[in-house]
Design a protein around this motif. Structure first.
Motif, PDB file in Angstrom:
ATOM      1  N   GLY A   1       0.795  -1.220   0.000  1.00  0.00           N
ATOM      2  CA  GLY A   1       0.000   0.000   0.000  1.00  0.00           C
ATOM      3  C   GLY A   1       0.824   1.264   0.000  1.00  0.00           C
ATOM      4  O   GLY A   1       0.277   2.353  -0.112  1.00  0.00           O
TER       5      GLY A   1
ATOM      6  N   PHE B   1       2.316   2.777  -6.953  1.00  0.00           N
ATOM      7  CA  PHE B   1       1.581   2.112  -8.025  1.00  0.00           C
ATOM      8  C   PHE B   1       0.625   1.115  -7.388  1.00  0.00           C
ATOM      9  O   PHE B   1       0.766   0.744  -6.212  1.00  0.00           O
ATOM     10  N   GLN B   2      -0.356   0.674  -8.142  1.00  0.00           N
ATOM     11  CA  GLN B   2      -1.379  -0.233  -7.625  1.00  0.00           C
ATOM     12  C   GLN B   2      -0.772  -1.605  -7.306  1.00  0.00           C
ATOM     13  O   GLN B   2      -0.054  -2.173  -8.111  1.00  0.00           O
ATOM     14  N   GLU B   3      -1.101  -2.138  -6.122  1.00  0.00           N
ATOM     15  CA  GLU B   3      -0.559  -3.427  -5.694  1.00  0.00           C
ATOM     16  C   GLU B   3      -1.633  -4.506  -5.556  1.00  0.00           C
ATOM     17  O   GLU B   3      -1.327  -5.698  -5.627  1.00  0.00           O
ATOM     18  N   THR B   4      -2.848  -4.098  -5.298  1.00  0.00           N
ATOM     19  CA  THR B   4      -3.924  -5.064  -5.074  1.00  0.00           C
ATOM     20  C   THR B   4      -5.139  -4.663  -5.905  1.00  0.00           C
ATOM     21  O   THR B   4      -5.215  -3.558  -6.441  1.00  0.00           O
TER      22      THR B   4
ATOM     23  N   THR C   1      -8.662  -3.316  -6.875  1.00  0.00           N
ATOM     24  CA  THR C   1      -9.639  -2.353  -6.371  1.00  0.00           C
ATOM     25  C   THR C   1     -11.052  -2.807  -6.683  1.00  0.00           C
ATOM     26  O   THR C   1     -12.012  -2.300  -6.111  1.00  0.00           O
TER      27      THR C   1
ATOM     28  N   TYR D   1       2.445  -6.421 -10.532  1.00  0.00           N
ATOM     29  CA  TYR D   1       2.649  -4.971 -10.490  1.00  0.00           C
ATOM     30  C   TYR D   1       2.614  -4.368 -11.898  1.00  0.00           C
ATOM     31  O   TYR D   1       2.005  -3.321 -12.134  1.00  0.00           O
TER      32      TYR D   1
ATOM     33  N   PHE E   1      -1.035  -4.411 -13.125  1.00  0.00           N
ATOM     34  CA  PHE E   1      -1.833  -3.387 -12.448  1.00  0.00           C
ATOM     35  C   PHE E   1      -1.519  -2.005 -13.029  1.00  0.00           C
ATOM     36  O   PHE E   1      -2.411  -1.181 -13.252  1.00  0.00           O
ATOM     37  N   ALA E   2      -0.225  -1.745 -13.277  1.00  0.00           N
ATOM     38  CA  ALA E   2       0.205  -0.425 -13.740  1.00  0.00           C
ATOM     39  C   ALA E   2      -0.231  -0.139 -15.172  1.00  0.00           C
ATOM     40  O   ALA E   2      -0.587   0.995 -15.504  1.00  0.00           O
TER      41      ALA E   2
ATOM     42  N   GLY F   1      -4.679  -2.797 -15.746  1.00  0.00           N
ATOM     43  CA  GLY F   1      -5.865  -2.703 -14.909  1.00  0.00           C
ATOM     44  C   GLY F   1      -6.300  -4.020 -14.267  1.00  0.00           C
ATOM     45  O   GLY F   1      -5.672  -5.069 -14.426  1.00  0.00           O
ATOM     46  N   ASN F   2      -7.431  -3.956 -13.556  1.00  0.00           N
ATOM     47  CA  ASN F   2      -7.880  -5.061 -12.715  1.00  0.00           C
ATOM     48  C   ASN F   2      -8.280  -6.318 -13.489  1.00  0.00           C
ATOM     49  O   ASN F   2      -7.919  -7.428 -13.109  1.00  0.00           O
TER      50      ASN F   2
ATOM     51  N   THR G   1      -5.365  -8.171 -15.118  1.00  0.00           N
ATOM     52  CA  THR G   1      -4.546  -8.714 -14.036  1.00  0.00           C
ATOM     53  C   THR G   1      -5.236  -9.909 -13.388  1.00  0.00           C
ATOM     54  O   THR G   1      -4.574 -10.849 -12.939  1.00  0.00           O
TER      55      THR G   1
END
Length: 554
Positions: A9, A13-16, A18, A330, A333-334, A337-338, A341
């Motif tokens: 967190g 950059f996004q790790e999990t 959303t 990673y 996600f970067a 997107g979700n 991924t």
């Protein structure tokens, strides 16, 4: 450069996820398909031969894909990417040698063991050396498979824990139940077709998203990720000039050959795939397809590692070493997107499922077939198959329980398993196939010496005792193979030849010659084959400089 960030967190950059709806839907659909295939294939099981080796009727393309999936594992998506980022170009030595293993299985013993009707190397050892060696081999196989499967279970649980926020213990037992369920339902039939499908899920989950990543990184060859990063190489060399350097001691690369090419030769979950082929010709075609599809997967995964290093350098990010195995997530996600991924995660899960199912079948075969054969228990075919089911369930439970409190060396337990297999299992099988002069005394002594040497000299067992280099290469647990493998071969040859000359031991090479001729496809025509001691002596002498090379300071 910013400082490495240790807590989830805190990276920029996004790790999990959303949004979990589509990722969970994708993963759920894949599990429904896996169980559907297993249930459909269940009707084809009519005995142990069907359960363990799918009646030896799997086609070459399906089998090649299944072997590749079983062979690559969850480590392909996580640990391998991390090691490529850390070790950089020298890690290709690991992959190249690993790729040799399946052709070597076919060349060295695949055809001969098929003629004997063996399910596992331990079954062969019973016929070749006797019950005592079979028990030793079965125990070694169970240990190696547990070490290998342990990492897969924990990796699968960590995906659910880290990416979805589930409790680790709950994740672990859910994964154990799901994997055990579909292995029990259909045995090798379901596992073979599931593994073939899982390979293509793995491959597309790496290949297609990387097209989008490379395109956004500015590569003109983005449409073919295995080579698509080529025009980014000058920029990579400018930013990371050491990325393509071969920096390790020559012995490290040789140790990679011993462990990664010869170690899998003794691993039954790979040999069993060869035995499922319709015939010898299908087995050869299986190897061809294995090499083709695995090479594509390898090259794609290397593109992931390249893109990860390139991206981190361009953005000025640094991440903790412990998080490098999440690089593929990673990146997606970067850039993707979700939803995409979510499919990548489904690919990672497919890698874990395909490998651990092979491990559980190998454990099942070692316990339900080899132990029964070794102790000459009187069981019907149906009862033996039921015992196989029970062994799979027991293996899943044991692995899950061990994974609750894993050993500190878990990260490299898979690589360590290769070294143990190369030193303790492979020589017993290969020399037993190609020489009538080796015997049970040499086989047992070689297996015990090989296993003990790897364990004692590994940096993970005893503090202050080790072999090879220091730092990263030693921590992989493979350096010890430079001593363990030649010592195992020398022990095998010397003990076998000495045992022949001790009348009280009752060693009679003549009694083995007919079996050797049979497994090589020759009629019992009285011709002397594979009976000379000279090749064994030459082999043992060749091991002496390797042993001396290995014990010198690196």
């Amino acid at each position: 450069m910013i400082e490495p960030l240790q807590q989830a967190g805190e990276y920029p950059f996004q790790e999990t996820f959303t949004d979990l709806l589509f990722p969970l839907l994708i993963i759920g659909v894949t599990f429904v398909v896996y169980y559907g295939i297993s249930y459909y294939m269940k009707g084809r099981i009519h005995g142990t031969d069907d359960y363990m080796v799918a009646g030896r009727t799997i086609g070459s393309f399906v089998n090649g894909s299944a072997i590749s999936a079983t062979w690559e594992s969850l480590a392909t998506f996580m640990g391998v990417v991390a090691l490529m980022i850390t070790v950089q170009i020298p890690f290709l030595a690991v992959w190249t040698n690993f790729l040799l293993s399946i052709p070597l299985i076919v060349i060295l013993y695949g055809q001969t063991l098929r003629r004997l009707g063996s399910y596992t190397p331990a079954t062969f050892c019973k016929d070749r050396y006797g019950n005592a060696t079979s028990v030793v081999m079965a125990l070694l196989i169970v240990f190696v498979m547990l070490m290998y499967a342990l990492g897969q279970f924990i990796g699968l649980a960590q995906i659910a824990e880290i990416l979805f926020g589930w409790d680790y213990t709950l994740s672990l037992f859910v994964i154990a139940a799901l994997v055990t369920g579909y292995v029990v339902i259909a045995g090798m039939w379901g596992v073979s077709y599931n593994s073939a499908l899982q390979f293509w899920i793995m491959f597309t989950a790496a290949f297609v998203p990387m097209m989008f990543v490379l395109n956004q990184l500015g590569s003109s060859g983005w449409f073919f990720p295995p080579l698509g990063y080529g025009d980014l190489v000058p920029e990579m060399q400018a930013a990371n000039p050491g990325f393509f350097d071969m920096v390790y001691d020559t012995r490290w690369y040789f140790a990679m050959f011993l462990a990664m090419a010869l170690g899998p030769v003794g691993m039954p979950h790979l040999a069993q795939r060869i035995f499922t082929s319709r015939n010898v010709e299908a087995g050869r075609k299986t190897v061809f397809w294995f090499i083709v599809v695995t090479a594509l997967m390898f090259a794609t995964i290397y593109a992931v590692a390249f893109a990860g290093v390139f991206w981190l350098g361009n953005e000025g990010y640094e991440i903790a070493d412990a998080d490098l195995d999440k690089m593929i997530f990673y990146l997606n996600f970067a850039f993707n997107g979700n939803t995409i991924t979510g499919y990548v995660v489904a690919g990672a899960i497919a890698g874990g499922l395909s490998t651990v199912s092979g491990h559980m079948l190998a454990i099942s075969a070692a316990v339900a077939n080899d132990v029964i054969e070794a102790f000459e228990l009187d069981m019907t075919s149906d009862r033996k198959t039921q015992f196989g089911y029970a062994s799979v369930v027991a293996a899943g439970l044991v692995i899950a329980l061990i994974a609750l409190d894993p050993p500190a060396f878990l990260v490299v337990s898979i690589l360590w398993a290769f070294a143990i297999s190369a030193a303790a299992i492979t020589p017993t099988i290969v020399l037993g196939v190609w020489s009538a002069r080796v015997n049970r005394y040499g086989a047992i002594a070689s297996s015990v010496v090989g296993f003990a040497t790897v364990v004692v000299l590994s940096p993970h067992a005893f503090d202050g005792i080790g072999a090879g280099a220091e730092g990263l290469t030693a921590s992989l647990g493979i350096d010890a193979i430079m001593i363990a493998f030649p010592l195992s071969i020398i022990t095998f040859v010397v003990v076998s030849l000495v045992a022949e000359r001790i009348d009280a031991l009752g060693v009679d090479p003549a009694g083995t010659r007919s079996l050797i001729n049979e497994m090589h496809g020759y009629p019992d025509d009285g011709t002397e084959r594979f009976t000379s001691a000279t090749p064994l002596i030459v082999l043992a002498l060749l091991m002496l400089p390797i042993l001396w090379w290995g014990v010198q300071p690196w």
